[in-house]
Every structure is written in C-alpha cells, then in structure tokens.
Motif scaffolding. Structure first.
Motif, PDB file in Angstrom:
ATOM      1  N   LYS A 110      42.145  53.278  52.530  1.00 33.30           N
ATOM      2  CA  LYS A 110      41.679  53.437  51.279  1.00 33.30           C
ATOM      3  C   LYS A 110      40.981  52.338  50.874  1.00 33.30           C
ATOM      4  O   LYS A 110      41.212  51.320  51.083  1.00 33.30           O
ATOM      5  N   THR A 111      40.592  52.520  49.491  1.00 38.48           N
ATOM      6  CA  THR A 111      39.809  51.574  48.807  1.00 38.48           C
ATOM      7  C   THR A 111      40.445  51.207  47.435  1.00 38.48           C
ATOM      8  O   THR A 111      41.131  52.150  46.581  1.00 38.48           O
ATOM      9  N   TYR A 112      40.338  50.111  47.168  1.00 41.91           N
ATOM     10  CA  TYR A 112      41.177  49.410  46.025  1.00 41.91           C
ATOM     11  C   TYR A 112      40.477  48.356  45.316  1.00 41.91           C
ATOM     12  O   TYR A 112      39.827  47.438  45.805  1.00 41.91           O
ATOM     13  N   ASN A 113      40.461  48.457  43.994  1.00 42.05           N
ATOM     14  CA  ASN A 113      39.724  47.505  43.119  1.00 42.05           C
ATOM     15  C   ASN A 113      40.928  46.675  42.517  1.00 42.05           C
ATOM     16  O   ASN A 113      41.671  47.139  41.684  1.00 42.05           O
ATOM     17  N   ILE A 114      40.603  45.217  42.981  1.00 42.46           N
ATOM     18  CA  ILE A 114      41.818  44.511  42.573  1.00 42.46           C
ATOM     19  C   ILE A 114      41.386  43.678  41.373  1.00 42.46           C
ATOM     20  O   ILE A 114      40.842  42.653  41.720  1.00 42.46           O
ATOM     21  N   SER A 115      41.782  44.041  40.193  1.00 43.02           N
ATOM     22  CA  SER A 115      41.163  43.405  39.018  1.00 43.02           C
ATOM     23  C   SER A 115      41.843  42.326  38.850  1.00 43.02           C
ATOM     24  O   SER A 115      41.421  41.313  38.200  1.00 43.02           O
ATOM     25  N   SER A 116      42.951  42.187  39.230  1.00 43.07           N
ATOM     26  CA  SER A 116      44.001  41.061  38.876  1.00 43.07           C
ATOM     27  C   SER A 116      45.192  40.789  40.101  1.00 43.07           C
ATOM     28  O   SER A 116      45.358  42.155  40.975  1.00 43.07           O
ATOM     29  N   TYR A 117      45.963  40.012  40.104  1.00 41.08           N
ATOM     30  CA  TYR A 117      47.111  39.608  41.194  1.00 41.08           C
ATOM     31  C   TYR A 117      47.969  40.743  40.858  1.00 41.08           C
ATOM     32  O   TYR A 117      48.896  41.051  41.903  1.00 41.08           O
ATOM     33  N   SER A 118      48.274  41.192  39.519  1.00 41.22           N
ATOM     34  CA  SER A 118      49.240  42.033  39.628  1.00 41.22           C
ATOM     35  C   SER A 118      48.912  43.568  39.236  1.00 41.22           C
ATOM     36  O   SER A 118      49.595  44.468  38.965  1.00 41.22           O
ATOM     37  N   SER A 119      47.590  43.933  39.435  1.00 39.72           N
ATOM     38  CA  SER A 119      46.896  45.096  39.359  1.00 39.72           C
ATOM     39  C   SER A 119      46.164  45.549  40.652  1.00 39.72           C
ATOM     40  O   SER A 119      45.183  45.143  40.789  1.00 39.72           O
ATOM     41  N   ILE A 120      46.823  46.276  41.453  1.00 35.48           N
ATOM     42  CA  ILE A 120      46.144  46.988  42.573  1.00 35.48           C
ATOM     43  C   ILE A 120      45.885  48.369  42.445  1.00 35.48           C
ATOM     44  O   ILE A 120      46.927  49.053  42.658  1.00 35.48           O
ATOM     45  N   VAL A 121      44.632  48.723  42.265  1.00 37.97           N
ATOM     46  CA  VAL A 121      44.548  50.167  41.800  1.00 37.97           C
ATOM     47  C   VAL A 121      43.639  50.954  42.850  1.00 37.97           C
ATOM     48  O   VAL A 121      42.565  50.518  43.047  1.00 37.97           O
ATOM     49  N   GLU A 122      44.005  52.028  43.405  1.00 41.36           N
ATOM     50  CA  GLU A 122      43.346  52.421  44.425  1.00 41.36           C
ATOM     51  C   GLU A 122      42.264  53.478  43.524  1.00 41.36           C
ATOM     52  O   GLU A 122      42.234  53.891  42.555  1.00 41.36           O
ATOM     53  N   GLY A 123      40.649  53.245  44.066  1.00 40.94           N
ATOM     54  CA  GLY A 123      39.744  53.868  43.392  1.00 40.94           C
ATOM     55  C   GLY A 123      38.561  53.425  43.893  1.00 40.94           C
ATOM     56  O   GLY A 123      38.593  52.993  45.062  1.00 40.94           O
ATOM     57  N   GLY A 170      53.332  55.475  48.490  1.00 41.61           N
ATOM     58  CA  GLY A 170      52.127  55.572  48.517  1.00 41.61           C
ATOM     59  C   GLY A 170      51.413  54.499  47.996  1.00 41.61           C
ATOM     60  O   GLY A 170      50.365  54.310  48.150  1.00 41.61           O
ATOM     61  N   HIS A 171      51.926  53.385  47.551  1.00 41.21           N
ATOM     62  CA  HIS A 171      51.215  52.368  47.229  1.00 41.21           C
ATOM     63  C   HIS A 171      51.636  50.971  48.070  1.00 41.21           C
ATOM     64  O   HIS A 171      52.683  50.849  48.536  1.00 41.21           O
ATOM     65  N   PRO A 172      50.653  50.050  48.406  1.00 39.48           N
ATOM     66  CA  PRO A 172      50.740  48.842  49.355  1.00 39.48           C
ATOM     67  C   PRO A 172      51.872  47.992  48.738  1.00 39.48           C
ATOM     68  O   PRO A 172      51.546  47.627  47.460  1.00 39.48           O
ATOM     69  N   MET A 173      52.817  47.489  49.328  1.00 42.29           N
ATOM     70  CA  MET A 173      53.764  46.637  48.868  1.00 42.29           C
ATOM     71  C   MET A 173      53.205  45.113  48.763  1.00 42.29           C
ATOM     72  O   MET A 173      52.455  44.905  49.600  1.00 42.29           O
ATOM     73  N   LYS A 174      53.676  44.410  47.858  1.00 44.95           N
ATOM     74  CA  LYS A 174      52.872  43.177  47.766  1.00 44.95           C
ATOM     75  C   LYS A 174      52.916  42.251  49.158  1.00 44.95           C
ATOM     76  O   LYS A 174      54.159  42.279  49.671  1.00 44.95           O
ATOM     77  N   HIS A 175      51.998  41.317  49.240  1.00 42.56           N
ATOM     78  CA  HIS A 175      52.219  40.417  50.454  1.00 42.56           C
ATOM     79  C   HIS A 175      52.905  39.262  50.235  1.00 42.56           C
ATOM     80  O   HIS A 175      53.048  38.996  49.035  1.00 42.56           O
TER      81      HIS A 175
END
Length: 235
Positions: A110-123, A170-175
């Motif tokens: 899946k593709t994710y636009n990581i706009s910030s460290y606290s926001s991981i949005v699939e899109g 359905g969302h990736p957990m924080k590393h």
C-alpha cells in the motif's frame, strides 16, 4: 647442506606469492545479495546501513523510471517493511512510502503519504507508481517490489526505509525510535558523476584498459620473482 633442501622451503612461499600477483583481481558485484524469490534482475544493489536491509534497483533514464526491490526483516512476526522517497527533505516527514505487510495470509503493498511523524495516511503518492507486489521469504525477510516515476534528469533521490511491529485495524503500527530506526535515511545515487578532470570514455573501454594494465604489471612482477628464484637456487 644440499641445494635441494634450500630449494623447497624457499621456492614454495615465493611461488605462492608469484601466483597471487599473476592471478587477476575480481570486482565485487550483486551476486551475494540474493532476493528470496530471485525472479527479477536489477542493475545495482547495495547493503543499506541499518535494519539489515538491502536495495536492488534499476534506473531507466530514457523514461525517468526507477524499479526497486527492497528487502528487510520486519520488526516482529506479522510486522511490516517500507521504502520511501522524500521529494522535499531528507527525513521521514514528507516522504512518499511503499509499505508491505501480510493481510489475511497474502502479501500486499500500500502507498502512504507521510505528511508528519504523527500522520500516516494511506493514499495516492505525489508520483506515479506501478507493478507493486511483495513476498515473504523463508529467511524471515520480506521483499517489496515496485516501479516509480522520478523527475527527468534526476541524479539522486532522498530515500527512507523502515520496519514495524505489526498492523492494527488495517493500519501500520508505529515503528521503534531506536538508533537504527532513526538512522534509516540516505541518498540513492542514480547516476555516477565523473570528475571534471577525467575524460569520459565508455565504461567498457575504461574497465578493459585498467584491467589489462593491472594484469601486465602483475605478470612483470611475477616474472621478476621467478628470475630471482632461479638465481638463488641455481647460481
């Protein structure tokens, strides 16, 4: 003491040294970095400096595309791996990520636009991607395959890679935020630059000439040592 008793202990180490000098050298290549499936071939490969990760890639300048195979072990069983390009910065924030994990027994990307460290949005990402797939190897690693469009005449990219512990709802957990995780960034050089003082011969000619010169030098040294052996033993 007979000359023959001197010949054997003296000859053997010098003869071995001579063979070492005459033998051609071999450059390193991608043969030691095996993909678990082994179904695709790439022009380049590299050990990434953290997270036990490797990257195989082929850059096609004619259509400004990059094909990659990113391999790493997830942080835990059932975890995820990700490889990303950051078009605007050198860190994670702002990166455009490809993330692979196992979903209902099958590997997905899946593709994710990581706009910030606290926001991981699939899109959708800011560049086109295609041929996305992934697989899990018997060695515990996952391999993420994909192709992406890069800017024309691009010489390098800011790359980011990461691994995580699992998927929740359905969302990736924080590393983790260990040193290895925080250090998983760097530049991916697409085109090698020639120094200004160097001519620009074709790589094949340059490599052939340098290899020939090295072999000639080695042979000259080898013959000199053989002559020295003959002088010591028979004179």
């Amino acid at each position: 003491m007979k000359m023959g008793s001197l010949f054997t202990p003296l000859l053997l180490p010098l003869f071995c040294l001579c063979l070492t000098l005459i033998s051609p050298t071999h450059s390193t290549d991608c043969s030691s970095l095996k993909l678990s499936g082994g179904k695709k071939q790439y022009s380049n490969c590299t050990h990434l400096p953290t997270l036990n990760a490797t990257l195989h890639f082929t850059y096609n300048a004619t259509n400004s595309s990059l094909s990659i195979a990113f391999s790493a072990p997830p942080a835990k069983s059932g975890g995820w791996i990700a490889w990303a390009v950051n078009p605007t910065a050198t860190g994670m924030a702002g990166s455009q990520a490809l993330l692979a994990f196992k979903n209902n027994g099958s590997m997905v990307v899946k593709t994710y636009n990581i706009s910030s460290y606290s926001s991981i949005v699939e899109g959708k990402l800011s560049f086109d991607v295609w041929d996305l797939e992934a697989e899990a190897g018997s060695d515990g690693k996952m391999v993420l395959y994909g192709s992406l469009k890069v800017e024309e005449s691009a010489e390098k990219l800011n790359q980011v890679w990461q691994v995580g512990p699992g998927i929740a709802d359905g969302h990736p957990m924080k590393h983790e935020f260990d040193k290895a995780n925080l250090g998983s960034v760097g530049e991916l050089q697409l085109v090698e630059k020639l120094t200004p003082s160097s001519p620009s011969p074709s790589p094949q000619i340059a490599n052939a000439n340098s290899g020939y010169g090295l072999r000639v030098t080695q042979l000259n040294v080898g013959f000199w040592i053989l002559g020295l052996i003959y002088f010591i033993v028979f004179m």
